[in-house]
Write a protein that holds these residues in place. Structure first.
Motif, mmCIF file in Angstrom:
data_model
loop_
_atom_site.group_PDB
_atom_site.id
_atom_site.type_symbol
_atom_site.label_atom_id
_atom_site.label_comp_id
_atom_site.label_asym_id
_atom_site.label_seq_id
_atom_site.Cartn_x
_atom_site.Cartn_y
_atom_site.Cartn_z
ATOM 1 N N ARG A 125 0.591 -1.258 -0.018
ATOM 2 C CA ARG A 125 0.213 0.138 -0.045
ATOM 3 C C ARG A 125 0.888 1.053 -0.116
ATOM 4 O O ARG A 125 0.501 2.464 -0.738
ATOM 5 C CB ARG A 125 -0.828 -0.112 1.102
ATOM 6 C CG ARG A 125 -2.150 -0.901 1.073
ATOM 7 C CD ARG A 125 -2.967 -0.985 2.400
ATOM 8 N NE ARG A 125 -4.176 -1.782 2.016
ATOM 9 C CZ ARG A 125 -5.055 -2.460 2.786
ATOM 10 N NH1 ARG A 125 -4.690 -2.415 4.026
ATOM 11 N NH2 ARG A 125 -6.042 -2.994 2.462
ATOM 12 N N GLY A 131 -2.610 5.600 -5.412
ATOM 13 C CA GLY A 131 -3.545 4.730 -5.722
ATOM 14 C C GLY A 131 -4.067 4.365 -7.147
ATOM 15 O O GLY A 131 -4.973 3.851 -7.560
ATOM 16 N N LYS A 136 -3.430 0.573 -2.941
ATOM 17 C CA LYS A 136 -3.713 1.137 -1.706
ATOM 18 C C LYS A 136 -5.053 0.812 -1.453
ATOM 19 O O LYS A 136 -5.519 0.827 -0.039
ATOM 20 C CB LYS A 136 -3.725 2.753 -2.160
ATOM 21 C CG LYS A 136 -3.918 3.528 -0.885
ATOM 22 C CD LYS A 136 -3.592 4.927 -1.170
ATOM 23 C CE LYS A 136 -3.367 5.827 -0.209
ATOM 24 N NZ LYS A 136 -2.254 5.874 0.700
ATOM 25 N N THR A 137 -6.184 0.536 -2.301
ATOM 26 C CA THR A 137 -7.532 0.344 -1.964
ATOM 27 C C THR A 137 -7.945 -1.087 -1.708
ATOM 28 O O THR A 137 -9.089 -1.258 -1.635
ATOM 29 C CB THR A 137 -8.418 1.366 -2.929
ATOM 30 O OG1 THR A 137 -8.187 0.629 -4.281
ATOM 31 C CG2 THR A 137 -8.160 2.567 -2.503
#
Length: 726
Positions: A125, A131, A136-137
Motif C-alpha cells: 500500500r 492509488g 492502496k485500496t
C-alpha cells in the motif's frame, strides 16, 4: 579494501587520519596492523559497515572471497580486540572462508521467509501512494494472497508493483490469476522477467545501460551509452519513472539497479565477440556497450591537477574495469599507466596497484605496454618488500625490451634492477647491472639515464668503501645534470653527493653547500619528496656535527613533509635520525619512542640499524630483556645482509655494535667477535666520516659500561687497533 579504509577514515578527525595514514601508507605494514590502528579509533559507540551484494566479491564455485586484501581486512575485524565496528553483509552466496573465523562473533540470518503478512500488506500500500495501480485500496484478502504468492520477499513485492505500474490495464487479480507466469518457485526470478517484459523498449534499454555501468551514474552517462541505438536519447524522465516503478534506485542524482535486476537485464544482452565494439555501427552486445561505457568514463575524468585522492580517480578505475571486461587489455593497461606510478604508489595504495597490474599480466598484446605494466608491477612489489617478485618483474620487462631491441627501455630497466638487487645487498651484481645500464644509455644518448646509472655506481662504490671511485662517479653525475639542464635530477644527485661528502669523507662544509643548492632546487620545483629527503640529510649532517638542536629541527621538518605526502622512506629514516639525536643529547625516553615509531617503516637495509639503535636505547634505560632481543635481531639481520655481500662495512659495524651490546648485557665473550667485526669493517674502509658515525653510536652505548667491558674495543672501531688495519 582501499574503499573500506577510505570510507571509515571519512568519519574521523583530520589529525587522527594523518596518524592512521602513517601505517596505511607504510608498504611493509600488514593489513592486520592497519586495521588494528583503525579499530583503535572506533573504541566507543557503534559504526555499521554495510557490504551490499557481497556475492560480487566471491568465487562462484567455492564461495571464497576473491580479494585477498579484503579477506584479510574482514578477518582482522573479527580477530582484533573488541571495537565499535560492526559489519553487515548481504549476499546470495555465503562466504565459505569467513564463517570459521571467530564464529561466536558472527550471526547468520537467512531471509528465506520474507516479510510477515501485515508488513507485506503495508509495503504494497505504501508503494502505491497515489492509488493508481489499485494496491492502496485493495482488500486485505487480495493483498494477503499476493503475500502468499510472493512469499513476502521485498524484491518480489516491488516487482509486483512494477508489473502493475508498467501495464495499467492489468489488475492485481489478473496477475494473481496468471499462475503460468507467477509461480511460487523461483518467484523473484519469474517476477523480474515478467516486470521487465512489460516495459517499453526504451525503458528496457535504459535498464540495460545501468546494468553495463554496474555502479551509480548520472543520466548523461546513460544517454551517451545509448546514443548509437536510440539517437537523441534523453533518459532523465525514463529514469525517474523507473525509480517510481521500483525498477531502479537513485542516490545523490545517480542511478543504479538492484543486483537481481542487473543480472537479468545484462542477461538479455548477447555477449558476442570483442571485435563488435570496434565496428563502425556496433551491434547491441555486451562487448560493444562496455567499450562505449568505458569511453564515457574517459570523458568524465577530472583534470590531472584535481587528482588528490582515490575518489578523484573513480572514472579511470571504472574505465579500467570495463575495458578488462571487454577484453581490451592493452587500452586498460594504458589507462592504468597514466596514474599508477605517480598517484597510487605515492598515496600508498600498493595493494591496489599490484592487484590492477596482476589482472593484466599475460593478456597485453603490445610488447612495450606489457613491459611497462610488468615493470611498474615490479615497482609496487618493491615498495611492499616483495623484492624477489619485484626482481622477477623487472627481469621479465627487461627480456621484452631486449627481444624488441629497445635499448632505451633496456637501460632504464637495468638501472631499476640494479636498485632492486642493491636493496637486498647484492652490491657486486648491482654494480655490474649499473655498468650495463650506463652502456645502454650512452648508446642511445639518454643522458638522464646515464646520470642515474652513474649515481647508482657512486652509491654502490661508496658502500664497498671505494671512495675515490665513488667521488669520480658523483662528479660525472653533477656535470651531466648541469650540461642537460636536468634540474630535478641535479637536486637529487646533490643530495646524494652531500651525504657522500660528510658520511664518507667527513667534509661537512662541502656537504652543506650541496644541501643548500639542492634544497633551493626542491623548493623551486615544488618537489616535496626531495625536500623531505634533503631535510633528513641535513639532520644527519648536524647530528654528525653534534649540533643537536639544528639536527632536531631538520628531522622534524622532514617528518612533517614525509607524513604530509606519505613518503614512507623518509617517514622512517627521519624518525630514526631523530631518535639518534635524542639519544646523543641525553634523552633516552624520547629516543625510545622515536625508534619504535621508526621500526614501523621497516626495510631490509634499515631494519638492522633500527634494531641496533633500539638495543642501545633500551640498554641505556636498563631494559635488558628488550635490549638483548633487539641486539640479537640486529645480528641476524646483519648476517643476512653480509650473506649477500660480505663487503658491506655498514652491516659489519652494526653487527659489531650489537655484539658489544650483548657483551654489556652479560655475555662478555661477545667482545672477541665484536672486535673482529670492527676490524673487518675497517679493512674495507676507515674513511673519516664512516669512523666518526660509528664512534658516535659506540660511545653512546659505552656510557653505560661501568665495568669497562668494552675498554679495548673502541680502538678497533676507530681503525686504530694495533692488531688490525691502520
Amino acid at each position: 579494501m582501499p574503499d573500506l579504509y577510505a570510507g571509515l577514515t571519512q568519519l574521523l578527525p583530520e589529525e587522527t587520519v594523518k596518524r592512521l595514514d602513517l601505517t596505511y601508507r607504510n608498504p611493509q605494514a600488514s593489513i592486520e596492523k592497519t586495521f588494528e590502528a583503525l579499530t583503535g579509533a572506533f573504541r566507543r559507540g557503534r559504526t555499521s559497515i554495510l557490504l551490499d551484494n557481497f556475492e560480487d566479491a566471491l568465487a562462484a564455485d567455492t564461495g571464497e572471497i576473491n580479494d585477498a586484501e579484503l579477506r584479510t581486512a574482514l578477518y582482522s575485524l573479527l580477530k582484533l580486540p573488541p571495537h565499535g565496528l560492526k559489519v553487515i553483509i548481504t549476499t546470495r552466496l555465503a562466504p565459505s572462508d569467513l564463517r570459521p573465523v571467530q564464529p561466536s562473533l558472527q550471526r547468520r540470518l537467512d531471509l528465506d521467509q520474507g516479510l510477515e503478512k501485515q508488513d507485506a500488506i503495508v509495503m504494497l500500500r505504501d508503494m502505491d501512494a497515489d492509488g493508481k495501480v489499485g494496491l492502496k485500496t485493495a482488500n486485505d484478502v487480495l493483498l494477503g494472497e499476493a503475500w502468499t504468492r510472493t512469499r513476502g520477499y521485498p524484491r518480489a513485492l516491488e516487482h509486483l508493483f512494477g508489473i502493475l505500474s508498467a501495464d495499467r490495464d492489468a489488475t492485481l487479480q489478473d496477475v494473481l490469476n496468471d499462475t503460468r507466469r507467477f509461480l511460487p518457485e523461483r518467484v523473484v526470478d519469474v517476477l523480474v522477467g515478467e516486470a521487465f517484459s512489460r516495459l517499453d523498449v526504451t525503458a528496457q534499454r535504459v535498464m540495460q545501460a545501468l546494468a553495463i555501468y554496474r555502479y551509480p551514474v548520472v543520466p548523461a552517462a546513460v544517454d551517451y551509452l545509448l546514443q548509437a541505438y536510440l539517437p537523441g536519447m534523453a533518459s532523465g524522465l525514463v529514469l525517474s519513472r523507473l525509480v517510481n516503478m521500483q525498477f531502479a534506485r537513485r542516490n545523490a542524482g545517480r542511478y543504479y539497479l538492484h543486483q537481481i535486476d542487473r543480472d537479468y537485464a545484462l542477461g538479455r544482452i548477447p555477449e558476442d565477440v570483442p571485435a563488435d565494439g570496434r565496428a563502425e555501427a556496433p551491434p547491441l552486445t555486451q562487448f560493444a556497450l562496455r567499450l562505449r561505457a568505458a569511453e564515457w568514463f574517459a570523458l568524465a575524468r577530472k583534470p590531472r591537477e584535481a587528482w588528490k585522492s582515490l575518489d578523484d580517480l573513480a572514472a579511470q578505475l571504472s574505465e579500467f574495469d570495463l575495458r578488462c571486461e571487454a577484453q581490451d587489455y592493452d587500452t586498460a593497461a594504458t589507462v592504468l599507466l597514466e596514474f599508477d606510478f605517480d598517484y597510487l604508489l605515492l598515496w600508498g595504495h600498493y595493494g591496489l596497484m599490484t592487484d590492477l597490474h596482476e589482472r593484466l599480466q599475460g593478456r597485453i598484446t603490445d610488447p612495450q605496454i606489457a613491459a611497462s605494466s610488468v615493470g611498474n608491477l615490479g615497482s609496487a612489489y618493491y615498495r611492499i618488500g616483495r623484492l624477489e617478485q619485484a626482481i622477477n618483474c623487472v627481469e621479465g620487462a627487461l627480456r621484452v625490451s631486449r627481444e624488441n631491441h629497445d635499448r632505451e627501455a633496456e637501460g632504464a630497466l637495468l638501472a631499476n634492477l640494479a636498485a632492486c638487487v642493491g636493496e637486498i645487498g647484492q652490491t657486486a651484481r648491482a654494480i655490474d647491472l649499473s655498468e650495463q645500464a650506463l652502456l645502454a644509455c650512452r648508446e642511445v644518448g639518454n643522458r638522464r639515464g646515464e646520470a642515474a646509472s652513474l649515481s647508482h655506481l657512486g652509491a654502490q662504490s661508496a658502500i664497498m668503501g671505494q671512495l675515490t671511485r665513488a667521488h669520480d662517479y658523483f662528479a660525472q653525475v653533477i656535470n651531466i645534470d648541469h650540461e642537460i639542464g636536468n634540474t630535478a635530477g641535479l637536486g637529487l644527485h646533490l643530495n646524494n653527493f652531500g651525504y657522500y661528502y660528510f658520511g664518507c669523507l667527513g667534509k661537512t662544509v662541502e656537504a652543506n653547500n650541496c644541501y643548500v643548492e639542492a634544497l633551493a632546487i626542491a623548493r623551486d620545483t615544488s618537489h616535496r619528496g626531495l625536500e623531505a629527503a634533503i631535510h633528513s640529510s641535513m639532520g644527519e649532517l648536524e647530528l654528525f656535527r653534534e649540533n643537536y638542536p639544528a639536527a632536531t629541527r631538520a628531522f622534524e621538518k622532514s617528518i612533517e613533509i614525509a607524513d604530509d605526502i606519505g613518503n614512507v622512506q623518509y617517514q622512517g629514516e627521519a624518525r630514526c635520525g631523530a631518535a639518534l639525536t635524542s639519544l646523543f643529547s641525553g634523552d633516552p625516553p624520547s629516543a625510545r619512542r622515536l625508534v619504535e615509531a621508526a621500526r614501523k617503516y621497516d626495510h631490509p637495509l634499515q631494519d638492522v640499524h633500527n634494531s641496533v639503535l633500539l638495543g642501545v636505547v633500551a640498554y641505556r634505560q636498563r631494559d635488558l630483556n628488550v635490549a638483548k632481543q633487539a641486539f640479537a635481531a640486529g645480528i641476524v639481520q646483519a648476517d643476512a645482509l653480509l650473506a649477500m655481500g660480505a663487503e658491506r662495512y655498514a652491516a659489519l659495524d652494526a653487527k659489531a655494535i650489537a655484539l658489544c651490546g650483548l657483551a654489556l648485557c652479560g655475555d662478555a665473550e661477545q667482545t672477541v667477535a665484536a672486535r673482529a667485526a670492527f676490524r673487518a669493517a675497517r679493512a674495507i674502509t676507515s674513511a673519516a666520516g664512516v669512523v666518526h658515525r660509528v664512534l658516535q653510536l659506540f660511545d653512546a652505548l659505552a656510557l653505560g659500561d661501568e665495568s669497562r667491558v668494552l675498554a679495548n674495543i673502541r680502538s678497533a672501531a676507530a681503525g686504530e687497533d694495533p692488531q688490525g688495519p691502520n
